[in-house]
Design a protein around this motif. Structure first.
Motif, short mmCIF file in Angstrom:
data_model
loop_
_atom_site.label_atom_id
_atom_site.label_comp_id
_atom_site.label_asym_id
_atom_site.label_seq_id
_atom_site.Cartn_x
_atom_site.Cartn_y
_atom_site.Cartn_z
N ASP A 87 34.00 11.49 -57.05
CA ASP A 87 34.78 11.05 -58.21
C ASP A 87 34.11 11.51 -59.50
O ASP A 87 34.22 10.87 -60.53
CB ASP A 87 34.94 9.53 -58.19
CG ASP A 87 33.60 8.83 -58.10
OD1 ASP A 87 32.58 9.54 -57.97
OD2 ASP A 87 33.57 7.59 -58.17
N ASN A 88 33.42 12.66 -59.41
CA ASN A 88 32.75 13.18 -60.61
C ASN A 88 33.77 13.64 -61.63
O ASN A 88 34.79 14.22 -61.28
CB ASN A 88 31.86 14.37 -60.24
CG ASN A 88 30.56 13.93 -59.62
OD1 ASN A 88 29.92 13.03 -60.13
ND2 ASN A 88 30.20 14.56 -58.53
N LEU A 146 32.66 18.92 -65.25
CA LEU A 146 31.57 19.20 -66.19
C LEU A 146 32.11 19.94 -67.40
O LEU A 146 32.68 21.02 -67.27
CB LEU A 146 30.50 20.04 -65.50
CG LEU A 146 29.46 19.30 -64.67
CD1 LEU A 146 28.41 20.27 -64.19
CD2 LEU A 146 28.80 18.19 -65.45
N THR A 147 31.95 19.34 -68.54
CA THR A 147 32.32 19.99 -69.79
C THR A 147 31.19 19.70 -70.78
O THR A 147 30.31 18.88 -70.48
CB THR A 147 33.62 19.40 -70.37
OG1 THR A 147 33.39 17.99 -70.57
CG2 THR A 147 34.80 19.57 -69.44
N THR A 148 31.25 20.35 -71.92
CA THR A 148 30.21 20.10 -72.94
C THR A 148 30.20 18.62 -73.31
O THR A 148 29.13 18.01 -73.44
CB THR A 148 30.49 20.97 -74.19
OG1 THR A 148 30.49 22.33 -73.77
CG2 THR A 148 29.45 20.77 -75.25
N LEU A 205 28.68 16.53 -70.45
CA LEU A 205 27.23 16.72 -70.40
C LEU A 205 26.55 15.92 -71.52
O LEU A 205 25.53 15.28 -71.31
CB LEU A 205 26.87 18.21 -70.54
CG LEU A 205 27.00 19.07 -69.29
CD1 LEU A 205 26.79 20.54 -69.63
CD2 LEU A 205 26.00 18.65 -68.22
N LYS A 262 26.64 12.19 -70.70
CA LYS A 262 25.65 11.86 -69.66
C LYS A 262 24.25 11.78 -70.26
O LYS A 262 23.47 10.90 -69.93
CB LYS A 262 25.68 12.92 -68.54
CG LYS A 262 26.82 12.72 -67.55
CD LYS A 262 26.90 13.88 -66.58
CE LYS A 262 28.13 13.81 -65.73
NZ LYS A 262 28.11 12.72 -64.75
N LEU A 268 26.47 22.13 -77.43
CA LEU A 268 26.05 20.93 -76.70
C LEU A 268 25.32 19.96 -77.64
O LEU A 268 25.61 18.75 -77.65
CB LEU A 268 25.14 21.33 -75.53
CG LEU A 268 24.65 20.21 -74.63
CD1 LEU A 268 25.77 19.67 -73.78
CD2 LEU A 268 23.52 20.69 -73.72
#
Lengths: 221, 403
Positions: free
Chosen positions: B2-3, B6-8, B11, B14, B317
């Motif tokens: 259920d991740n 991944l995007t800027t 990230l 997180k 980022l």
């Protein structure tokens, strides 16, 4: 066919000659070890082969293209598309899970694919550890995640800097078994190591001394 | 699995979650600035608005009050503070005879204890409907008759509508109208004709002796409008010369307003200086924190670079992280300020003791947008230098640091 060719490579930092007239060819699918004492130029060589630095003189031909005069931006693209890097210190992103650590390589390459990333972890025997953070993994497991990450974008070349340097004997064996498997699959591997036992697993060992190739030793087939 | 993809942004989120205390601290800092800027500007605009409204609709040029009560009339007018001061009602006619005086209208101030409508003492103001030029222009709906006995008009902040009844000292009064929002003491006052005010004074005698109950011929102030072509100071002097010996003193409203304006300017300057200091502080602290944390994260950025992240993605980022901190801080600060400034506007108005009239929604929106912009910029500005610098390091060197 050569995947990598170094022609008269030199790297000079001020008055220090880190590499001098290095000539080396690495065939497609070959497993090559690079050895040498501290200060022999191993790190500089990794930097140049890994597209993290440019030589002062000479040419680097990677996958048929001369990359020695490429801009830093182009080298980033070459590194991303053609090279999988593995380090002694594992270098996982500590706030991402094992799976995300693999996917982040996909993210910077093209597009994250969770299923494929999971398969890469399964390939190194860590399918059940996908949701674990680096702090929840042993050193050997972290190194296997890094191998999965290095492989995820199908690189032409795996460049490993002391990949077993921080591992116990059991984990060293597991990592070397993975490398053997990759070699069987035809992936080109260059391993920099201090450990003669690790070097012996390669087909050839290049010994560097004072920035020069001192000798090239063929190993067992 | 259920991740999230991944995007800027993911990230960044997180990483911010990884250091909850640092993130919360930085968000708090930005929110403090946004709170001060938005809350302070709304406060300052409300005071400015109140001041403008007061000077536009004050009506009287001069106020005649008993000697020694100049400050009390200001408290009664500006803050609605219950005040009781009296002089002879005959002063009204005497003042009317002074050269330059055009209109006069008496007012009588009676303080209640507690009324059914309100949890605090009220100012009751008796006035003469026939001559009044102060109260009636503020009515939200025009009255079709002069305010009769037993009828009252309530200030905008009093919780009563036309047709309702309010009780003071056990006597019931009919609310017939309500005033517009004035931003001054009138908002918390109740208005009635002079005879009704006298009746209230007599009713209050049951609890406490009241001078107006003893002598119905008392008033508290005379509102004076001057003839065109006369100088207000000259007319005020004329009144003083003629009636100072009868303990009559005058307050020139223009002077009173300029004093308030002076206070207001000081307060506004203080608010903006505080906001400026907080902004510099916020940017400086963010600069230091980003500098320390980004330096500590070189290895992480090195890993991203080895994985093929171009420099611009790292810059993105870092800016994304600082923007998220700014965004959360700004929204939190503006919402917190709104929760303080709007529901407690009456209390704030009574605290500052100056005319207070909330600006229009459009003005509030513009202030919110400006506050948002300035607060939001703090994070990205503080991290921009390091974001650009961080991409320029030697990847292999930072990767091998501490090995």
């Amino acid at each position: 066919m050569n995947i990598l060719e170094l022609k008269d490579i030199s790297k000079i930092y001020g008055s220090v000659k880190a590499l001098q007239n290095i000539n080396l060819q690495v065939s497609q699918g070959e497993w090559l070890a690079i050895m040498g004492p501290s200060g022999s130029g191993k790190s500089t060589m990794i930097n140049i082969i890994g597209c993290m630095d440019k030589p002062s003189n000479g040419s680097v031909i990677l996958d048929g293209a001369n990359i020695s005069k490429e801009s830093a931006k182009s080298l980033t693209n070459v590194r991303r598309d053609k090279i999988g890097l593995i380090f002694q210190q594992f270098h996982m992103i500590n706030y991402l899970t094992a799976l995300e650590n693999v996917m982040v390589a996909q993210y910077y390459h093209s597009m994250p694919d969770e299923k494929e990333a999971l398969q890469a972890l399964e390939r190194v025997g860590l399918g059940d550890r996908a949701k674990h953070l680096p702090s929840q993994l042993s050193g050997g497991e972290q190194q296997r995640v890094c191998i999965a990450r290095a492989l995820i974008n199908y690189p032409k070349l795996i460049l490993a800097d002391e990949p077993t340097g921080n591992l116990d004997e059991t984990n060293e064996g597991i990592v070397l078994d993975i490398f053997k498997q990759l070699h069987k699959e035809g992936i080109t591997i260059i391993v920099v190591t201090h450990d003669p036992e690790v070097a012996e697993e390669a087909q050839r060992t290049v010994v560097l001394e004072h920035g020069r190739v001192a000798r090239i030793v063929p190993n067992k087939e | 699995m259920d991740n999230k993809p991944l995007t800027t942004v993911n990230l960044s989120v997180k990483n911010l979650k990884r250091n909850p205390f640092r993130t919360a601290g930085l968000i708090f800092l930005v929110s403090l600035f946004a709170f001060t800027l938005f809350g302070g500007t709304v406060l300052s605009k409300s005071l400015e608005n109140g001041m403008n409204n007061l000077s536009k609709r004050m009506g009287a040029d001069i106020l005649a009050v008993p000697y020694g009560y100049e400050a009390d009339i200001q408290s009664a007018l500006l803050r609605g503070e219950p005040s009781t001061f009296y002089f002879d009602a005959g002063i009204t006619e005497k003042v009317k005879g002074v050269e330059g005086v055009k209109d006069v209208s008496p007012q009588l101030y009676i303080a209640t204890l507690n009324a059914g409508c309100c949890a605090y003492p009220l100012q009751l103001i008796g006035f003469e409907p026939k001559t009044d030029f102060i109260i009636q222009p503020w009515l939200t709906n025009s009255l079709d008759h002069l305010l009769g006995d037993g009828e009252i008009v309530v200030g905008n902040s009093i919780n009563a509508e036309a047709g309702q009844k309010l009780k003071f000292f056990d006597r019931t009064f009919l609310v017939v109208a309500r005033l517009d929002k004035t931003g001054m003491g009138f908002d918390t006052s109740v208005f009635m004709n002079l005879s009704t005010a006298n009746q209230v004074a007599r009713d209050s005698e049951r609890l406490k002796a009241h001078p107006v109950a003893e002598n119905e011929n008392l008033i508290s102030s005379v509102m004076i409008k001057i003839e065109n072509g006369y100088d207000v100071k000259d007319v005020a002097n004329n009144i003083l010369q003629a009636y100072a010996k009868e303990s009559v003193h005058v307050v020139v409203t223009k002077n009173m307003l300029s004093d308030i304006s002076g206070n207001l300017r000081g307060l506004t300057a203080y608010i903006y200086i505080l906001a400026g200091v907080l902004w510099v502080l916020a940017v400086s602290v963010l600069l230091v924190v980003f500098s320390v944390t980004l330096n500590g994260r070189k290895r992480e950025f090195g890993i991203f670079r080895t994985l093929g992240a171009p420099r611009n993605k790292l810059v993105k980022l870092i800016l994304c992280e600082s923007s998220l901190i700014s965004l959360f801080g700004t929204v939190a600060g503006i919402v917190a300020a709104a929760l303080v400034v709007f529901p407690f506007s009456t209390y704030i108005a009574s605290l500052v003791g100056l005319p207070y009239l909330q600006p229009s929604y459009a003005t509030v929106f513009v202030v919110a947008a400006m506050s948002f912009l300035l607060s939001f910029l703090a994070g990205p500005l503080a991290s921009a230098y390091f974001a650009i610098k961080i991409g320029g390091f030697e990847i292999y060197t930072v990767m091998r640091e501490n090995e």
